[in-house]
Design a protein around this motif. Structure first.
Motif, PDB file in Angstrom:
ATOM      1  N   SER A 208       0.826  -1.220   0.000  1.00 13.24           N
ATOM      2  CA  SER A 208       0.000   0.000   0.000  1.00 13.24           C
ATOM      3  C   SER A 208       0.859   1.269   0.000  1.00 13.24           C
ATOM      4  N   PHE A 209       2.180   1.114  -0.048  1.00 15.42           N
ATOM      5  CA  PHE A 209       3.085   2.277  -0.033  1.00 15.42           C
ATOM      6  C   PHE A 209       2.704   3.298  -1.096  1.00 15.42           C
ATOM      7  N   ARG A 210       2.667   4.571  -0.697  1.00 19.74           N
ATOM      8  CA  ARG A 210       2.284   5.656  -1.604  1.00 19.74           C
ATOM      9  C   ARG A 210       3.366   6.734  -1.630  1.00 19.74           C
TER      10      ARG A 210
ATOM     11  N   ALA B 209       1.787   4.548   7.804  1.00 21.98           N
ATOM     12  CA  ALA B 209       1.806   3.189   7.262  1.00 21.98           C
ATOM     13  C   ALA B 209       3.223   2.775   6.867  1.00 21.98           C
ATOM     14  N   THR B 210       3.972   3.704   6.280  1.00 19.26           N
ATOM     15  CA  THR B 210       5.358   3.425   5.900  1.00 19.26           C
ATOM     16  C   THR B 210       6.213   3.129   7.133  1.00 19.26           C
ATOM     17  N   ILE B 211       5.889   3.770   8.239  1.00 15.27           N
ATOM     18  CA  ILE B 211       6.619   3.557   9.490  1.00 15.27           C
ATOM     19  C   ILE B 211       6.281   2.212  10.124  1.00 15.27           C
ATOM     20  N   LEU B 212       5.021   1.753   9.998  1.00 17.04           N
ATOM     21  CA  LEU B 212       4.533   0.616  10.774  1.00 17.04           C
ATOM     22  C   LEU B 212       4.406  -0.696  10.001  1.00 17.04           C
ATOM     23  N   PHE B 213       4.028  -0.645   8.724  1.00 15.35           N
ATOM     24  CA  PHE B 213       3.526  -1.842   8.056  1.00 15.35           C
ATOM     25  C   PHE B 213       4.607  -2.852   7.699  1.00 15.35           C
ATOM     26  N   GLY B 214       4.259  -4.130   7.867  1.00 18.79           N
ATOM     27  CA  GLY B 214       5.040  -5.256   7.404  1.00 18.79           C
ATOM     28  C   GLY B 214       4.118  -6.303   6.820  1.00 18.79           C
ATOM     29  N   ASP B 215       4.690  -7.334   6.214  1.00 19.90           N
ATOM     30  CA  ASP B 215       3.924  -8.429   5.613  1.00 19.90           C
ATOM     31  C   ASP B 215       4.163  -9.709   6.401  1.00 19.90           C
TER      32      ASP B 215
ATOM     33  N   ASP C 198      -8.066   3.930  -5.046  1.00 25.92           N
ATOM     34  CA  ASP C 198      -7.763   4.908  -6.096  1.00 25.92           C
ATOM     35  C   ASP C 198      -7.051   4.207  -7.248  1.00 25.92           C
ATOM     36  N   GLU C 199      -6.570   4.986  -8.197  1.00 24.82           N
ATOM     37  CA  GLU C 199      -5.973   4.409  -9.398  1.00 24.82           C
ATOM     38  C   GLU C 199      -4.738   3.568  -9.100  1.00 24.82           C
ATOM     39  N   ASP C 200      -4.067   3.864  -7.992  1.00 21.48           N
ATOM     40  CA  ASP C 200      -2.850   3.133  -7.642  1.00 21.48           C
ATOM     41  C   ASP C 200      -3.111   1.864  -6.836  1.00 21.48           C
ATOM     42  N   GLY C 201      -4.339   1.680  -6.361  1.00 21.99           N
ATOM     43  CA  GLY C 201      -4.634   0.503  -5.562  1.00 21.99           C
ATOM     44  C   GLY C 201      -5.300   0.867  -4.253  1.00 21.99           C
ATOM     45  N   LEU C 202      -4.897   0.201  -3.181  1.00 24.00           N
ATOM     46  CA  LEU C 202      -5.486   0.395  -1.859  1.00 24.00           C
ATOM     47  C   LEU C 202      -4.616   1.353  -1.048  1.00 24.00           C
ATOM     48  N   ALA C 203      -5.234   2.409  -0.540  1.00 30.20           N
ATOM     49  CA  ALA C 203      -4.529   3.396   0.275  1.00 30.20           C
ATOM     50  C   ALA C 203      -5.107   3.386   1.681  1.00 30.20           C
ATOM     51  N   VAL C 204      -4.247   3.374   2.680  1.00 32.40           N
ATOM     52  CA  VAL C 204      -4.672   3.173   4.057  1.00 32.40           C
ATOM     53  C   VAL C 204      -5.432   4.373   4.604  1.00 32.40           C
ATOM     54  N   VAL C 205      -6.392   4.072   5.483  1.00 35.67           N
ATOM     55  CA  VAL C 205      -7.097   5.078   6.282  1.00 35.67           C
ATOM     56  C   VAL C 205      -6.791   4.799   7.743  1.00 35.67           C
ATOM     57  N   PHE C 206      -6.103   5.719   8.408  1.00 34.95           N
ATOM     58  CA  PHE C 206      -5.840   5.666   9.841  1.00 34.95           C
ATOM     59  C   PHE C 206      -6.323   6.976  10.446  1.00 34.95           C
TER      60      PHE C 206
END
Length: 350
Positions: free
Chosen positions: A173-175, A186-192, A228-236
């Protein structure tokens, strides 16, 4: 009917993302595009995260594409994670893949049709008459909600072997084109990562009790995805820690009451560590004592917020550590997610 845990596994994809390197790369990519980046940059060091893993290598984040690119990486990476997590859980349960009757798959970070258990079927060796139950849109609550759904399916099918697999590829979801504050967080927290649970009505030393859930009214904007056009964007929403402080105690007490339990009669909360502030808010709201959610902090440090599977990483470590064994008190597994909602499951360890 009682339902028991037979196998539990966790796994992560191959690309390591050390937090200090993520911080430096984010400064290069996002700093020029987001005027508030320098103000948020210290959170890389105070987030409690030191390492994460991704289905994409570092270089991908500099040239991340749109839906086609992101979802193709989701399909490949999530399928690989499915196979690894499922194989390890089946080995832990001493089950063969063709013995599984019901497949529950939880994932909210990509679109797969046919769904991931079908994508993995040829590699796994599942029977062609398995009941497939894919669950989408549960977000961070998906691990606990999926456990509750799997338990109910096992109750309704007394002889069935049920395999739950929970997979998220949050890093995709990186933007960089529309960096909002939520995107930086999200960039600070997210992992897979992924986790899998094998369960059935055959007795083991770990019993899964009937769960509970709650969805608060008028809270849809707190957490979720924007498309959006790029895919899924996070809502926090920035209110999440305050919401936890204000609401989690009453929600937990109500859930425990429905299970004929109370906070005094559970041995330990096993929580999804959404972020460092959320962990602190949980300790305060539930009067747990500062630092009591130590395993949650350790998982956040080692893997970041992987959304749905994260709480199962915590459960795996706690069961291996033996916190509940012999105490006579159940664990309470819990997670918050989009809705805004909470899910709870009691785990009894003999």
């Amino acid at each position: 009917m009682n339902v028991y845990l037979h196998g539990l596994s966790t796994c992560v994809p191959p690309h390591a993302l050390p937090q200090d390197e993520v911080r430096d790369r984010a400064h290069e990519i996002l700093g020029p595009r987001f005027k508030g980046f320098d103000r948020l940059a210290p959170v890389f060091d105070t987030s409690g995260v030191r390492m994460r893993y991704s289905v994409a290598p570092f270089d991908w984040f500099e040239n991340a594409g749109g839906w086609t690119d992101r979802n193709s990486r989701y399909m490949a990476g999530a399928t690989d994670l499915y196979v690894e997590a499922a194989t390890k859980a089946l080995a832990d349960a001493d089950w063969s893949a063709d013995a599984v009757d019901i497949l529950v798959t939880v994932s909210s970070t990509g679109i797969a049709t046919p769904t991931l258990e079908a994508q993995a079927k040829g590699r796994m060796g599942f029977r062609d008459d398995c009941l497939r139950v894919p669950l989408f849109g549960l977000g961070c609550a998906g691990g606990v909600s999926g456990l509750n759904v799997s338990r109910e399916l096992a109750c309704a099918n007394p002889d069935a072997k049920v395999l739950l697999v929970v997979i998220e590829t949050c890093t995709l979801s990186f933007r960089k084109a529309r960096p909002k504050k939520a995107d930086i967080i999200a960039t600070i927290l997210f992992g897979d990562g992924a986790a899998a649970v094998a369960l059935s009505g055959k007795k083991t030393h770990v019993r899964i009790g009937r769960g509970a859930s709650k969805t608060w009214d008028d809270t849809l904007p707190i957490m979720g995805w924007e498309v959006d056009e790029d895919g899924l964007a996070v809502v926090f929403d920035r209110s999440i820690p305050d919401f936890v402080t204000q609401e989690m105690r009453a929600a937990t007490d109500t859930a425990l009451e429905s299970m004929s339990l109370s906070r005094d009669t559970i041995g330990r909360l096993v929580s999804h560590p959404g972020g460092a502030k959320v962990v602190v808010a949980l300790e305060a709201s539930l009067e747990l004592g500062e630092g009591s959610l130590d395993v949650e902090r350790d998982v956040l440090r080692d893997f970041g917020n992987m959304s749905a599977p994260t709480v199962l990483f915590v459960l795996d470590r706690i069961l291996k550590r033996g916190d509940a064994k012999g105490s006579g008190k159940p664990l309470l597994v819990s997670a918050l997610g989009p809705g805004f909602s909470a899910a709870f499951t009691p785990i009894y360890v003999d």
